[in-house]
Structure formats: structure tokens, C-alpha cells
Design a protein around this motif. Sequence first.
Motif, PDB file in Angstrom:
ATOM      1  N   VAL A  51     -24.300  73.829   3.768  1.00  0.00           N
ATOM      2  CA  VAL A  51     -25.178  72.770   4.263  1.00  0.00           C
ATOM      3  C   VAL A  51     -26.635  73.076   3.950  1.00  0.00           C
ATOM      4  N   LEU A  52     -27.356  72.079   3.459  1.00  0.00           N
ATOM      5  CA  LEU A  52     -28.814  72.147   3.472  1.00  0.00           C
ATOM      6  C   LEU A  52     -29.309  70.819   4.009  1.00  0.00           C
ATOM      7  N   THR A  53     -30.055  70.874   5.082  1.00  0.00           N
ATOM      8  CA  THR A  53     -30.704  69.664   5.564  1.00  0.00           C
ATOM      9  C   THR A  53     -31.980  70.072   6.271  1.00  0.00           C
ATOM     10  N   GLY A  54     -32.758  69.113   6.735  1.00  0.00           N
ATOM     11  CA  GLY A  54     -33.998  69.510   7.377  1.00  0.00           C
ATOM     12  C   GLY A  54     -34.836  68.359   7.866  1.00  0.00           C
ATOM     13  N   ASP A  55     -36.045  68.699   8.279  1.00  0.00           N
ATOM     14  CA  ASP A  55     -36.941  67.727   8.893  1.00  0.00           C
ATOM     15  C   ASP A  55     -38.381  68.028   8.516  1.00  0.00           C
ATOM     16  N   ARG A  56     -39.183  66.983   8.610  1.00  0.00           N
ATOM     17  CA  ARG A  56     -40.631  67.195   8.513  1.00  0.00           C
ATOM     18  C   ARG A  56     -41.122  67.667   9.875  1.00  0.00           C
ATOM     19  N   PRO A  57     -41.937  68.727   9.930  1.00  0.00           N
ATOM     20  CA  PRO A  57     -42.409  69.197  11.242  1.00  0.00           C
ATOM     21  C   PRO A  57     -43.611  68.385  11.720  1.00  0.00           C
ATOM     22  N   THR A  58     -43.367  67.150  12.125  1.00  0.00           N
ATOM     23  CA  THR A  58     -44.468  66.301  12.588  1.00  0.00           C
ATOM     24  C   THR A  58     -44.538  66.243  14.111  1.00  0.00           C
ATOM     25  N   GLY A  80     -17.821  76.821  10.718  1.00  0.00           N
ATOM     26  CA  GLY A  80     -17.869  78.007   9.861  1.00  0.00           C
ATOM     27  C   GLY A  80     -18.626  77.812   8.559  1.00  0.00           C
ATOM     28  N   VAL A  81     -19.378  76.720   8.443  1.00  0.00           N
ATOM     29  CA  VAL A  81     -20.101  76.434   7.194  1.00  0.00           C
ATOM     30  C   VAL A  81     -21.473  77.119   7.225  1.00  0.00           C
ATOM     31  N   THR A  82     -21.803  77.818   6.138  1.00  0.00           N
ATOM     32  CA  THR A  82     -23.144  78.400   6.009  1.00  0.00           C
ATOM     33  C   THR A  82     -24.165  77.266   6.020  1.00  0.00           C
ATOM     34  N   THR A  83     -25.202  77.423   6.832  1.00  0.00           N
ATOM     35  CA  THR A  83     -26.102  76.306   7.111  1.00  0.00           C
ATOM     36  C   THR A  83     -27.561  76.691   6.886  1.00  0.00           C
ATOM     37  N   SER A 187     -32.160  74.608  -4.572  1.00  0.00           N
ATOM     38  CA  SER A 187     -32.582  76.021  -4.613  1.00  0.00           C
ATOM     39  C   SER A 187     -31.582  76.907  -3.888  1.00  0.00           C
ATOM     40  N   VAL A 188     -30.958  76.381  -2.831  1.00  0.00           N
ATOM     41  CA  VAL A 188     -29.962  77.189  -2.117  1.00  0.00           C
ATOM     42  C   VAL A 188     -28.541  76.704  -2.427  1.00  0.00           C
ATOM     43  N   LYS A 189     -28.440  75.812  -3.416  1.00  0.00           N
ATOM     44  CA  LYS A 189     -27.153  75.252  -3.834  1.00  0.00           C
ATOM     45  C   LYS A 189     -26.393  74.620  -2.665  1.00  0.00           C
ATOM     46  N   GLY A 190     -27.114  73.851  -1.886  1.00  0.00           N
ATOM     47  CA  GLY A 190     -26.463  73.091  -0.822  1.00  0.00           C
ATOM     48  C   GLY A 190     -25.555  72.045  -1.450  1.00  0.00           C
ATOM     49  N   ASN A 191     -24.357  71.878  -0.910  1.00  0.00           N
ATOM     50  CA  ASN A 191     -23.497  70.818  -1.453  1.00  0.00           C
ATOM     51  C   ASN A 191     -23.097  69.772  -0.415  1.00  0.00           C
ATOM     52  N   ILE A 192     -23.362  70.005   0.851  1.00  0.00           N
ATOM     53  CA  ILE A 192     -23.230  68.898   1.811  1.00  0.00           C
ATOM     54  C   ILE A 192     -24.533  68.762   2.595  1.00  0.00           C
ATOM     55  N   GLU A 226     -23.300  69.161  -7.449  1.00  0.00           N
ATOM     56  CA  GLU A 226     -23.755  67.793  -7.177  1.00  0.00           C
ATOM     57  C   GLU A 226     -23.535  67.527  -5.694  1.00  0.00           C
ATOM     58  N   PRO A 227     -24.611  67.590  -4.931  1.00  0.00           N
ATOM     59  CA  PRO A 227     -24.435  67.527  -3.474  1.00  0.00           C
ATOM     60  C   PRO A 227     -24.069  66.143  -2.955  1.00  0.00           C
ATOM     61  N   ASP A 228     -23.376  66.118  -1.843  1.00  0.00           N
ATOM     62  CA  ASP A 228     -22.992  64.867  -1.181  1.00  0.00           C
ATOM     63  C   ASP A 228     -23.691  64.719   0.158  1.00  0.00           C
ATOM     64  N   ALA A 229     -24.023  63.486   0.478  1.00  0.00           N
ATOM     65  CA  ALA A 229     -24.526  63.199   1.820  1.00  0.00           C
ATOM     66  C   ALA A 229     -23.366  63.252   2.804  1.00  0.00           C
ATOM     67  N   LEU A 230     -23.658  63.702   3.995  1.00  0.00           N
ATOM     68  CA  LEU A 230     -22.680  63.667   5.073  1.00  0.00           C
ATOM     69  C   LEU A 230     -23.304  62.800   6.160  1.00  0.00           C
ATOM     70  N   LEU A 231     -22.763  61.610   6.311  1.00  0.00           N
ATOM     71  CA  LEU A 231     -23.397  60.636   7.211  1.00  0.00           C
ATOM     72  C   LEU A 231     -22.881  60.789   8.631  1.00  0.00           C
TER      73      LEU A 231
END
Length: 378
Positions: A51-58, A80-83, A187-192, A226-231
Motif C-alpha cells: 500500500v502507498l497512500t497519503g494526505d496533504r498535511p493541511t 498483513g499488507v506492508t503499508t 518510488s516505493v513500488k506501491g501497487n494498491i 501498475e498500481p490500482d486504486a482501492l476504493l
Amino acid sequence: MSTEPATPAPESLPTNAADETTISSDTFQAAVRRSEALWKDIPANPHKYRVLTGDRPTGSLHIGHLFGSLQNRVKIQNLGVTTFIVIADYQVLTDRETADNVATNVREIVLDYLAAGLDPENGRTFIFPHSHIPALNQLLLPFLTFVSLPELDRNPTVKEEIRAAGLRQINALMYTYPVHQAADILSVKGNIIPVGKDQLPHLELTRKLARRFNTRFPAEPAVFPEPDALLSETPVILGLDGGQKMSKSRGNAIMLKATAEETAKLLKSAKTDSNRQITFEPETRPEVANLLRLVSLCTGRAPEAIAAEIGDGGSGKLKALLTEALNAYLAPLRAKRTELAKDPGYVAGVIQRGVERANAEAEATLAAVRKAMGMFYC
Ligand code: TRP
């Protein structure tokens, strides 16, 4: 993808409507289908995924973030997914001139993450600000060669952000941050990539960049996934004023760190309608439905059943019920947050460990990129 040019030269980068970043309903439906398939596969094969996801720190996070995205992240982490969670601090500067309070906001957001259950102590969850990862930022340079100006200009989410911020002058990062976001991911090869629907154009762009890089600079194995969105399955939480989206800046949000009293006060002022008979009708009574949904999220009961129980008790009764349910639901999270906030060194340590791991990942990725491009000389 048949429309994908095999080796796109800069002048032949797609500018036609069929291949634009504005996602078509077909592309959208395909993303939804892949997301559904992923939700089924992740529990069986957590090690295939990253997993790679994130937020703007506003600012600090609210219950819309909690129900819409944080809980999703925690759920996948716990399978158990690396996040990897990126704090997109450079991205703050897309719609404002200064990053005032950025350090405070980063700390606040990390406290919210930890309180919600993201767990850097598990050895596979990493939280990092992208400003601290030089190799990630350098990936932006080759990536920018794979995208045309018209393509950037058409991104509907970027357009909407420009409109929402009422910008008179638009800086170039506003147009290019989706490419930077691809660098965060790749950069971290996130795929979901757990995100809301508004992020799908950025995900499509990331997929294209990965494909275009792999095609132009083939390597065995290919450099990028090729990463996929997880909605998320949770519907968007509306603002308490009935606004389209809960958001701190619109003052219609319940912050995770709010006290029980602040929560009660905000809910008292929430917009409803004048019909005393409470029913769950999202189309015609969106504000009431939104509050019912929140009770449902806190109690696990169906919104229809909650509405039936309130009957003709009116919005006063609905709000009282929600105040109690929400404060009870958030109490453990808020207690944990208060505890963690007492030790500033802890948050700094969490970030430090995230930065170390993200740097190692991004440096390895950049090395593979430069190797594939033939750019190493000494
Ligand atoms: N653009 C995202 C937002 O505004 C934040 C973000 C930055 C992000 N980099 C990311 C989300 C990478 C997912 C993956 O919410």
C-alpha cells in the motif's frame, strides 16, 4: 491498452480526447471492477501487495477521513499488507503561498493516524513526509518527460482544486503534482492505492507513467508495477451544514481530536430538515440520511432501523442519539491520541523510521530507473 503508444516521443505524447487524463466512464468502471476484485484477493494474498497512500498535511483529520479512508487503511494493514503513508508536504504549496504551520500539521496528522490504528510498531507500516526523500523527488524529472502539457491541463481533479481555491495565479506545481504523486507511489513500488474517487485521475496518470516508462526503458523485470486504486465502500460523509463534503476549512467537520463537548455542540448546530418523522431517504433528505449513516457507522445498526426507532422524535432525538454514539465510538481513539500527544519524541521517532525506510526504497528504485535509462557512468 491498445491506445498506448509503444515508444512515445515527446512530440507524439497523446493529446487526443481518447487518451486524456480526464477519465472516461469506461476507465472509471474498470477501476471500480479492479478495486472490487482486489478487495477479494487481499485477505488471501496480503504479501502480493504494498500500500502507498497519503494526505496533504493541511490540518488535523476529521470523522470523514476516519470513516472514508483511515479505517480502510487500518483494515488492509491488519490483513498483513506492508503499508506506506506519505505526508504530501510539498503538495501543500499547490494552492497557497506558504507552508505556515506545516510542522504542527504533520505532527497532528501523525497523531490522528496512530490514534486511528495505523501501527508503525508492527514493522511493516511506515509514515514519511515526501520532502525528506530526495530520490523520490528526483523521479519527478524522468516522469515529467512522459506527460504532455495538455494532458496535465485536462486533469479534472486539478481543475476542481483550482476552482475551489479560487486561485488567480496558478503555480506550476498545481499542474504537475499528480506526476509528483506518481513518484510518491512508484518510488516505493506501491501497487494498491486506497483513495477516494476524486483521486482516480491521478491514479490513471500513475498507471500511464509506469507503462510508458516500462515501454520506453524495458528491463527484466519491468521497473514499475501498475498500481490500482482501492476504493472505499463507505459513502462520502457530508458536512454538518449539508455541504458536499466534510472539511475543516468549511467549519462543517467533527475533528477526531475534538472533545465530547465540542462534538455535542457541533452536532446540535447540524443542518437537518423540518420533518419530525425521521426516515432514511438519502436522495430527498441528504442531511438526515448523513446523520443516520453516522449513527450506523458507530453502532453497526442499519440506518433504516435507527430511523424507525426515532420515529417522530425529530432531529433533536436523532442528534442526541448521534452525539452519544459518536462520542462513545471515538472515546478510545481520543484517549489514545491524548496519551501519544504527551510524548513529542514518539511522533518524531515514528517519522524518522518512516523516512529511513522510504529513503532506502526510493534510492533502490531510482538506481533501477537510472540503470534502465543507461544513466550511470562512474
Ligand atoms: N493528492 C492526495 C490528496 O490530496 C494526497 C496524496 C499525495 C496521495 N500523494 C499521494 C494520495 C499518493 C495517494 C497516493 O488527498
